[in-house]
Design an enzyme around this catalytic site. Structure first.
Site, short mmCIF file in Angstrom:
data_model
loop_
_atom_site.label_atom_id
_atom_site.label_comp_id
_atom_site.label_asym_id
_atom_site.label_seq_id
_atom_site.Cartn_x
_atom_site.Cartn_y
_atom_site.Cartn_z
N LYS A 191 -32.16 -90.52 -52.76
CA LYS A 191 -31.31 -89.59 -51.81
C LYS A 191 -31.75 -88.70 -50.89
O LYS A 191 -31.23 -87.28 -51.61
CB LYS A 191 -29.63 -89.67 -51.94
CG LYS A 191 -29.11 -89.68 -51.16
CD LYS A 191 -27.11 -88.70 -51.26
CE LYS A 191 -26.71 -88.17 -50.39
NZ LYS A 191 -27.54 -87.42 -48.99
N SER A 245 -26.02 -77.67 -55.25
CA SER A 245 -25.23 -76.81 -55.75
C SER A 245 -24.75 -77.01 -57.12
O SER A 245 -23.76 -77.66 -57.51
CB SER A 245 -24.09 -77.03 -54.35
OG SER A 245 -23.70 -78.00 -54.55
N THR A 248 -21.33 -80.10 -57.00
CA THR A 248 -21.75 -81.05 -56.88
C THR A 248 -22.60 -81.43 -58.41
O THR A 248 -22.27 -82.88 -58.44
CB THR A 248 -22.80 -81.21 -55.70
OG1 THR A 248 -22.52 -81.27 -54.19
CG2 THR A 248 -22.81 -82.82 -55.88
N GLU A 267 -30.00 -78.90 -61.47
CA GLU A 267 -30.92 -77.60 -61.19
C GLU A 267 -29.96 -77.35 -59.70
O GLU A 267 -30.10 -77.91 -58.58
CB GLU A 267 -32.12 -78.40 -60.81
CG GLU A 267 -33.07 -76.30 -60.54
CD GLU A 267 -32.76 -75.83 -59.35
OE1 GLU A 267 -31.97 -74.94 -59.08
OE2 GLU A 267 -33.79 -76.55 -58.01
N CYS A 301 -33.09 -70.86 -54.19
CA CYS A 301 -31.65 -71.31 -55.15
C CYS A 301 -32.55 -70.76 -56.48
O CYS A 301 -31.67 -69.80 -56.72
CB CYS A 301 -31.80 -72.67 -56.02
SG CYS A 301 -33.60 -73.52 -56.36
N GLU A 397 -23.24 -67.28 -54.61
CA GLU A 397 -24.82 -67.08 -54.24
C GLU A 397 -24.68 -67.79 -52.21
O GLU A 397 -23.51 -68.21 -52.13
CB GLU A 397 -25.52 -68.89 -54.35
CG GLU A 397 -26.30 -68.70 -53.82
CD GLU A 397 -27.90 -70.30 -54.68
OE1 GLU A 397 -26.42 -71.06 -54.49
OE2 GLU A 397 -28.45 -70.58 -55.16
P1 ADP Z 1 -26.14 -77.42 -50.49
O1 ADP Z 1 -25.02 -77.22 -50.52
O2 ADP Z 1 -27.22 -77.16 -50.99
O3 ADP Z 1 -25.98 -78.58 -49.47
P2 ADP Z 1 -25.38 -79.91 -52.57
O4 ADP Z 1 -24.73 -79.61 -53.51
O5 ADP Z 1 -23.97 -79.79 -51.16
O6 ADP Z 1 -25.62 -78.91 -51.85
O7 ADP Z 1 -26.20 -81.01 -51.70
C1 ADP Z 1 -27.48 -81.19 -52.07
C2 ADP Z 1 -27.23 -83.17 -52.46
O8 ADP Z 1 -26.24 -83.52 -52.98
C3 ADP Z 1 -27.43 -83.91 -51.37
O9 ADP Z 1 -28.46 -84.98 -51.35
C4 ADP Z 1 -25.67 -83.56 -50.38
O10 ADP Z 1 -25.38 -85.07 -49.82
C5 ADP Z 1 -25.34 -84.79 -52.12
N1 ADP Z 1 -24.09 -84.82 -52.68
C6 ADP Z 1 -22.97 -84.33 -51.58
N2 ADP Z 1 -21.77 -83.96 -52.77
C7 ADP Z 1 -21.88 -85.49 -53.57
C8 ADP Z 1 -21.21 -85.42 -54.59
N3 ADP Z 1 -20.30 -86.07 -54.11
N4 ADP Z 1 -21.73 -86.56 -55.01
C9 ADP Z 1 -23.64 -86.94 -54.86
N5 ADP Z 1 -24.19 -86.42 -54.49
C10 ADP Z 1 -23.59 -85.01 -53.57
#
Ligand code: ADP
Length: 494
Positions: A191, A245, A248, A267, A301, A397
């Site tokens: 994904k 992040s 997440t 990570e 990161c 961050e």
């Molecule tokens: P950033 O702040 O760098 O965008 P995220 O953690 O939001 O970091 O996004 C990193 C990845 O995690 C992306 O592919 C995003 O679509 C996915 N993501 C965001 N929210 C969720 C969630 N609730 N469950 C699983 N994957 C998620």
């Protein structure tokens, strides 16, 4: 000097074919409910494409094909050298399509085109090559049993791997997951971040062209809270490998607990310190400190976003860093001279500006940079002095080209400040004192410590964090630990 021109890239971009459908079971497909969402070029704010927004049902389909392909052994049971040939061909195809992939990456995320060419795309190809070369040189073990038993310890692929990746290095970070997971025989559902799906889709087609059987790699595009969540909760995904992040990552660990207890390998974020001691080679330290935070617009990161500098050289260091920051070319990512491009989207640019403004309101001093032109998604390289460890800008961050400077009195003070973070991804140390280099490195709570260099990284060395920067390691042979299980087989003789 590069022979590329902005004109070249603009023309190539005008003729670029962009695939916007998900890739499931060897084919590009629409979502079952036909939904799409808009992907925008952050530098121009123009829409690039309407991309398929998958749902739980599409994830189910991709997982079913991944499971079938795995259980049938069409990939997992190929010999390591046959899998190696396919992955090496994929690396070659990535290099053959370097310009196209770099362009897709740059228009998706706003990064300078030459960085996309030289860092992202070549890095991804090198990653597939490295793991392909490794796989036919790894042996199992035989345990020291008595003479009437043999116990073998073998590594088996885990089965179906879910890979969830972010937008800052879309192809590169996908490769860090895909290369070790695929070469060890797993089937993978990938994904990409919603902002940056295009190189992931392209690489799926290239993997098919290289000979990867259908179903072994699917790419499900769409929103994190729908597609990523469905993957996290899926009972037939055997492990999740994630870069993104910290919040997440915590959600994914929760989804795992609610479903099948799959291992989640996160990570995540960082607030990496860069310790500059008075005895360092100052010019070298300044040069690298700038790259350590301003490269990729600070959307890294492991960005060295906290500079801790010994009081005795603080003024000299800041003066030189200011000159370096102001010499960096901020501009159009399509221009080969650009060093700092656009932030990923308007929301993120606004968030970065809010961090800067808040810090200034709390008493930080702007050395250079600042909010920039708020109608764009570009924020200039920004240095903030007079920052205290309690301020948000020193703890959270920012994920932008913003660095804070904090002074220290002595070595103990420096180590205490450096470790005062919920994160522990990376750290840098600048000193010509060998004894200090070793002592300080041992005491820093970080997955990677770079001494007299910056953010040092290689396929052969593990990358990952301490504390809330995650666990498990990408890169190196250690990455195989995430994508394989140990099987013990006892054979009683006689
Ligand atoms: P950033 O702040 O760098 O965008 P995220 O953690 O939001 O970091 O996004 C990193 C990845 O995690 C992306 O592919 C995003 O679509 C996915 N993501 C965001 N929210 C969720 C969630 N609730 N469950 C699983 N994957 C998620």
């Amino acid at each position: 000097m590069s022979s590329y021109t902005k004109q070249y890239w603009l023309e190539k971009n005008a003729n670029l074919e962009i695939e916007s459908r998900a890739f499931i079971a060897g084919k590009f497909v629409d979502a079952l409910n036909s939904e799409t969402y808009a992907v925008v070029n952050p530098a121009t704010k123009e829409q690039i494409a309407n991309v398929v927004a998958c749902t739980e049902q599409d994830v189910d389909t991709a997982v079913k094909h991944a499971r079938d392909s795995f259980e049938q052994g069409i990939w997992a049971n190929q010999s390591p050298s046959d899998r190696k040939a396919v992955m090496k061909r994929l690396a070659e195809l990535i290099r053959e399509h370097q310009e196209e992939l770099a362009l897709l990456e740059s228009i998706n995320v706003g990064k300078p085109i030459m960085d996309a060419m030289n860092v992202d795309i070549l890095g991804a190809a090198a990653c597939f090559d490295w793991y392909a070369e490794a796989i036919d040189k790894i042996y199992g073990e035989v345990a020291p049993t008595d003479g009437l038993n043999i116990a073998t310890i073998t590594k088996e692929p885990v089965g179906v791997v879910g890979a969830i990746v972010p937008w800052n290095f879309p192809l590169d970070l996908a490769a860090w997951k895909l290369a070790p997971a695929l070469i060890s025989g797993n089937s993978v559902v990938l994904k990409p971040a919603e902002q940056s799906p295009h190189t992931a889709l392209r690489i799926a087609a290239l993997a098919k062209e290289a000979g990867l059987p259908d179903g072994v790699l699917s790419v499900v595009t769409g929103h994190g809270h729908i597609v990523g969540k469905a993957m996290g909760l899926h009972n037939d995904i055997d492990c999740i490998t994630f870069t993104g992040s910290t919040p997440t990552a915590k959600l994914l660990m929760g989804y795992s607990a609610e479903s099948n207890m799959k291992p989640v390998w996160p990570e995540t974020g960082g607030k990496s310190p860069n310790l500059i001691f008075g005895d360092c080679e100052l010019d070298n330290a300044v040069e690298h400190a700038a790259m350590g935070i301003f490269f990729n617009q600070g959307e890294v990161c492991s960005a060295n976003s906290r500079i801790l500098v010994e009081c005795s050289i603080k003024d000299a260091f800041i003066q030189k860093l200011k000159v370096k920051a102001e010499s960096m070319v901020v501009g159009d990512p399509m221009d080969p001279d650009t060093q700092v491009g656009a932030l990923i989207d308007s929301n993120h640019a606004a968030k970065v500006r809010t961090y800067i403004q808040e810090a200034l309101d709390e008493g930080a001093i702007l050395v250079t940079g600042g909010l920039g032109d708020c109608t764009t998604n570009s924020v200039p390289p920004t240095i903030l002095d007079n920052v205290t460890p309690e301020m948000n800008i020193a703890r959270e961050e920012v994920f932008g080209p913003v660095v804070v400077i904090m002074p220290f009195d002595d070595q103990e003070d420096a180590i205490r400040l450096a470790n005062d973070s919920i994160y522990g991804l990376a750290a840098s140390v600048w000193t010509t004192n060998l004894n200090r280099a070793h002592l300080v490195s041992k005491r820093l709570k970080a997955g990677t410590v770079s001494v007299n260099t910056m953010d040092a990284l290689d396929m052969s060395t593990p990358f990952g964090g301490y504390k809330q920067s995650g666990f498990g390691r990408d890169l190196s042979l250690h990455a195989f630990d995430k994508f394989t299980q140990l099987k013990t087989t006892w054979i009683k003789l006689g």
